[in-house]
Design a protein around this motif. Structure first.
Motif, PDB file in Angstrom:
ATOM      1  N   ALA A  48       0.854  -1.181   0.000  1.00 47.38           N
ATOM      2  CA  ALA A  48       0.000   0.000   0.000  1.00 47.38           C
ATOM      3  C   ALA A  48       0.896   1.239   0.000  1.00 47.38           C
ATOM      4  CB  ALA A  48      -0.897  -0.011   1.240  1.00 47.38           C
ATOM      5  N   VAL A  49       0.416   2.304  -0.605  1.00 53.46           N
ATOM      6  CA  VAL A  49       1.161   3.561  -0.612  1.00 53.46           C
ATOM      7  C   VAL A  49       0.878   4.278   0.702  1.00 53.46           C
ATOM      8  CG1 VAL A  49       1.493   5.781  -1.752  1.00 53.46           C
ATOM      9  CG2 VAL A  49       1.047   3.722  -3.118  1.00 53.46           C
ATOM     10  N   VAL A  50       1.926   4.490   1.490  1.00 56.67           N
ATOM     11  CA  VAL A  50       1.801   5.202   2.757  1.00 56.67           C
ATOM     12  C   VAL A  50       2.358   6.607   2.549  1.00 56.67           C
ATOM     13  CG1 VAL A  50       2.536   5.278   5.176  1.00 56.67           C
ATOM     14  CG2 VAL A  50       1.955   3.089   4.118  1.00 56.67           C
ATOM     15  N   GLU A  51       1.573   7.608   2.926  1.00 59.13           N
ATOM     16  CA  GLU A  51       1.996   8.999   2.764  1.00 59.13           C
ATOM     17  C   GLU A  51       2.483   9.623   4.068  1.00 59.13           C
ATOM     18  OE1 GLU A  51      -0.566  10.885  -0.731  1.00 59.13           O
ATOM     19  OE2 GLU A  51      -1.809  10.318   0.991  1.00 59.13           O
ATOM     20  N   SER A  66       1.871   2.797  19.248  1.00 60.83           N
ATOM     21  CA  SER A  66       1.092   2.470  18.055  1.00 60.83           C
ATOM     22  C   SER A  66       1.410   3.483  16.961  1.00 60.83           C
ATOM     23  CB  SER A  66      -0.407   2.437  18.344  1.00 60.83           C
ATOM     24  OG  SER A  66      -0.873   3.721  18.670  1.00 60.83           O
ATOM     25  N   VAL A  67       1.153   3.067  15.746  1.00 61.95           N
ATOM     26  CA  VAL A  67       1.426   3.904  14.577  1.00 61.95           C
ATOM     27  C   VAL A  67       0.146   4.004  13.766  1.00 61.95           C
ATOM     28  CG1 VAL A  67       2.813   4.155  12.488  1.00 61.95           C
ATOM     29  CG2 VAL A  67       3.800   3.058  14.500  1.00 61.95           C
ATOM     30  N   LEU A  68      -0.236   5.232  13.416  1.00 62.30           N
ATOM     31  CA  LEU A  68      -1.359   5.454  12.509  1.00 62.30           C
ATOM     32  C   LEU A  68      -0.766   5.751  11.140  1.00 62.30           C
ATOM     33  CD1 LEU A  68      -4.378   5.842  11.884  1.00 62.30           C
ATOM     34  CD2 LEU A  68      -4.076   8.255  12.484  1.00 62.30           C
ATOM     35  N   ALA A  69      -0.961   4.830  10.207  1.00 61.08           N
ATOM     36  CA  ALA A  69      -0.461   5.000   8.841  1.00 61.08           C
ATOM     37  C   ALA A  69      -1.608   5.498   7.969  1.00 61.08           C
ATOM     38  CB  ALA A  69       0.077   3.684   8.299  1.00 61.08           C
ATOM     39  N   THR A  70      -1.336   6.539   7.205  1.00 60.05           N
ATOM     40  CA  THR A  70      -2.321   7.112   6.299  1.00 60.05           C
ATOM     41  C   THR A  70      -1.766   7.017   4.882  1.00 60.05           C
ATOM     42  OG1 THR A  70      -2.939   8.682   8.030  1.00 60.05           O
ATOM     43  CG2 THR A  70      -3.710   9.164   5.806  1.00 60.05           C
ATOM     44  N   GLY A  71      -2.612   6.558   3.971  1.00 60.15           N
ATOM     45  CA  GLY A  71      -2.146   6.429   2.594  1.00 60.15           C
ATOM     46  C   GLY A  71      -3.298   6.163   1.656  1.00 60.15           C
ATOM     47  N   GLY A  76     -10.379   0.855  -6.895  1.00 63.03           N
ATOM     48  CA  GLY A  76     -11.487   0.350  -6.093  1.00 63.03           C
ATOM     49  C   GLY A  76     -11.471  -1.147  -5.846  1.00 63.03           C
ATOM     50  N   CYS A  77     -10.652  -1.904  -6.559  1.00 64.28           N
ATOM     51  CA  CYS A  77     -10.577  -3.358  -6.358  1.00 64.28           C
ATOM     52  C   CYS A  77      -9.483  -3.750  -5.372  1.00 64.28           C
ATOM     53  CB  CYS A  77     -10.321  -4.060  -7.688  1.00 64.28           C
ATOM     54  SG  CYS A  77     -11.689  -3.936  -8.849  1.00 64.28           S
ATOM     55  N   THR A  78      -8.603  -2.831  -5.050  1.00 64.97           N
ATOM     56  CA  THR A  78      -7.478  -3.117  -4.162  1.00 64.97           C
ATOM     57  C   THR A  78      -7.890  -2.859  -2.718  1.00 64.97           C
ATOM     58  OG1 THR A  78      -5.939  -2.494  -5.916  1.00 64.97           O
ATOM     59  CG2 THR A  78      -5.061  -2.578  -3.691  1.00 64.97           C
ATOM     60  N   THR A  79      -7.478  -3.756  -1.819  1.00 69.73           N
ATOM     61  CA  THR A  79      -7.781  -3.605  -0.397  1.00 69.73           C
ATOM     62  C   THR A  79      -6.488  -3.705   0.409  1.00 69.73           C
ATOM     63  OG1 THR A  79      -8.171  -5.985  -0.144  1.00 69.73           O
ATOM     64  CG2 THR A  79     -10.094  -4.609  -0.618  1.00 69.73           C
ATOM     65  N   VAL A  80      -6.563  -3.280   1.673  1.00 65.67           N
ATOM     66  CA  VAL A  80      -5.418  -3.424   2.575  1.00 65.67           C
ATOM     67  C   VAL A  80      -5.284  -4.905   2.919  1.00 65.67           C
ATOM     68  CG1 VAL A  80      -4.511  -2.875   4.865  1.00 65.67           C
ATOM     69  CG2 VAL A  80      -5.619  -1.091   3.504  1.00 65.67           C
ATOM     70  N   ILE A 108     -13.074   0.741 -10.181  1.00 68.11           N
ATOM     71  CA  ILE A 108     -13.167   2.194 -10.175  1.00 68.11           C
ATOM     72  C   ILE A 108     -11.745   2.721 -10.210  1.00 68.11           C
ATOM     73  CG2 ILE A 108     -13.866   4.213  -8.837  1.00 68.11           C
ATOM     74  CD1 ILE A 108     -16.090   2.471  -7.644  1.00 68.11           C
ATOM     75  N   GLN A 109     -11.396   3.499 -11.212  1.00 66.08           N
ATOM     76  CA  GLN A 109     -10.032   4.000 -11.382  1.00 66.08           C
ATOM     77  C   GLN A 109      -9.845   5.306 -10.624  1.00 66.08           C
ATOM     78  OE1 GLN A 109      -7.529   2.199 -12.887  1.00 66.08           O
ATOM     79  NE2 GLN A 109      -9.149   0.666 -12.786  1.00 66.08           N
ATOM     80  N   THR A 110      -9.849   5.185  -9.332  1.00 67.20           N
ATOM     81  CA  THR A 110      -9.614   6.325  -8.459  1.00 67.20           C
ATOM     82  C   THR A 110      -8.859   5.831  -7.237  1.00 67.20           C
ATOM     83  OG1 THR A 110     -10.667   8.158  -7.278  1.00 67.20           O
ATOM     84  CG2 THR A 110     -11.821   6.070  -7.258  1.00 67.20           C
ATOM     85  N   ILE A 111      -8.035   6.699  -6.673  1.00 68.25           N
ATOM     86  CA  ILE A 111      -7.324   6.262  -5.479  1.00 68.25           C
ATOM     87  C   ILE A 111      -8.300   6.183  -4.309  1.00 68.25           C
ATOM     88  CG2 ILE A 111      -5.093   7.118  -6.276  1.00 68.25           C
ATOM     89  CD1 ILE A 111      -5.446   9.494  -4.419  1.00 68.25           C
ATOM     90  N   VAL A 112      -8.052   5.214  -3.442  1.00 69.02           N
ATOM     91  CA  VAL A 112      -8.923   4.968  -2.295  1.00 69.02           C
ATOM     92  C   VAL A 112      -8.101   5.187  -1.029  1.00 69.02           C
ATOM     93  CG1 VAL A 112     -10.368   3.272  -1.119  1.00 69.02           C
ATOM     94  CG2 VAL A 112     -10.252   3.287  -3.628  1.00 69.02           C
ATOM     95  N   PRO A 113      -8.424   6.221  -0.237  1.00 70.82           N
ATOM     96  CA  PRO A 113      -7.645   6.480   0.972  1.00 70.82           C
ATOM     97  C   PRO A 113      -7.883   5.416   2.044  1.00 70.82           C
ATOM     98  CG  PRO A 113      -9.471   8.030   0.795  1.00 70.82           C
ATOM     99  CD  PRO A 113      -9.494   7.187  -0.442  1.00 70.82           C
ATOM    100  N   PHE A 114      -6.879   5.229   2.906  1.00 69.74           N
ATOM    101  CA  PHE A 114      -7.039   4.318   4.042  1.00 69.74           C
ATOM    102  C   PHE A 114      -6.254   4.860   5.229  1.00 69.74           C
ATOM    103  CE2 PHE A 114      -2.992   2.770   2.462  1.00 69.74           C
ATOM    104  CZ  PHE A 114      -2.296   2.466   3.622  1.00 69.74           C
ATOM    105  N   GLU A 115      -6.655   4.410   6.403  1.00 68.67           N
ATOM    106  CA  GLU A 115      -5.920   4.624   7.641  1.00 68.67           C
ATOM    107  C   GLU A 115      -5.818   3.273   8.326  1.00 68.67           C
ATOM    108  OE1 GLU A 115      -6.916   9.159   9.115  1.00 68.67           O
ATOM    109  OE2 GLU A 115      -7.886   7.484  10.115  1.00 68.67           O
ATOM    110  N   LYS A 116      -4.653   2.990   8.857  1.00 70.89           N
ATOM    111  CA  LYS A 116      -4.441   1.707   9.530  1.00 70.89           C
ATOM    112  C   LYS A 116      -3.658   1.965  10.808  1.00 70.89           C
ATOM    113  CE  LYS A 116      -4.493  -2.854   9.470  1.00 70.89           C
ATOM    114  NZ  LYS A 116      -5.720  -3.598   9.551  1.00 70.89           N
TER     115      LYS A 116
END
Length: 157
Positions: A48-51, A66-71, A76-80, A108-116
């Motif tokens: 995953a791309v972490v920013e 703990s670490v909060l990773a945002t990226g 739309g088909c890719t998941t963590v 869906i060809q768009t980036i999907v944000p995540f936090e982990k």
């Protein structure tokens, strides 16, 4: 004429039965294919791309970190996927995997944000000092102001 209609009826009936059998076979093959998507050989594993990462130290003893990773994920088909971590000489190396079905189409060809949020394992037993955290290439540091030992037998050698 009745015989001709009877033969035509039988022919149509056999065509309908044949189409029904073909439809059932297609359904079963598709269902099996979807069930196989969970198998590792049908999943593309990446990173995953972490920013950005934010490191938090809990006010407890022993100290927990703990670490909060945002990226983001690429579509739309890719998941963590799995989160893997290892400690090596003052550095916590964390990898957040991404996973995508091998035959994914119509995503869906768009980036999907995540936090982990990741609890670092191996912090208990560390001596005081400054440590580095690397999550998919993004780094940060935290400092233990005191030894993080529960007892005298805890120190990591």
């Amino acid at each position: 004429k009745i015989m001709e209609q009877n033969n035509s009826f039988k022919t149509i009936l056999w065509i309908i039965v044949g189409l029904a059998i073909v439809a059932i076979i297609i359904f079963l093959v598709t269902k099996k294919k979807n069930a196989d998507m969970d198998a590792d050989e049908n999943i593309v594993i990446g990173q995953a791309v972490v920013e950005k990462i934010d490191i938090a130290m809990m006010e407890s003893f022993p100290i927990q970190v703990s670490v909060l990773a945002t990226g983001y994920l690429s579509d739309g088909c890719t998941t963590v996927g799995d989160v893997k971590q290892r400690y090596d000489e003052g550095t916590f190396n964390v990898t957040i995997e991404s996973k995508k079905p091998l035959d994914a189409e119509n995503c869906i060809q768009t980036i999907v944000p995540f936090e982990k949020t990741i609890s670092l394992s191996g912090v208990v037993g560390l001596p005081r000092g400054t440590y580095t955290v690397d999550v998919n290439g993004i780094t940060g540091k935290f400092t233990l102001e005191i030894d993080n030992f529960i007892s005298e037998t805890d120190p990591v050698k």
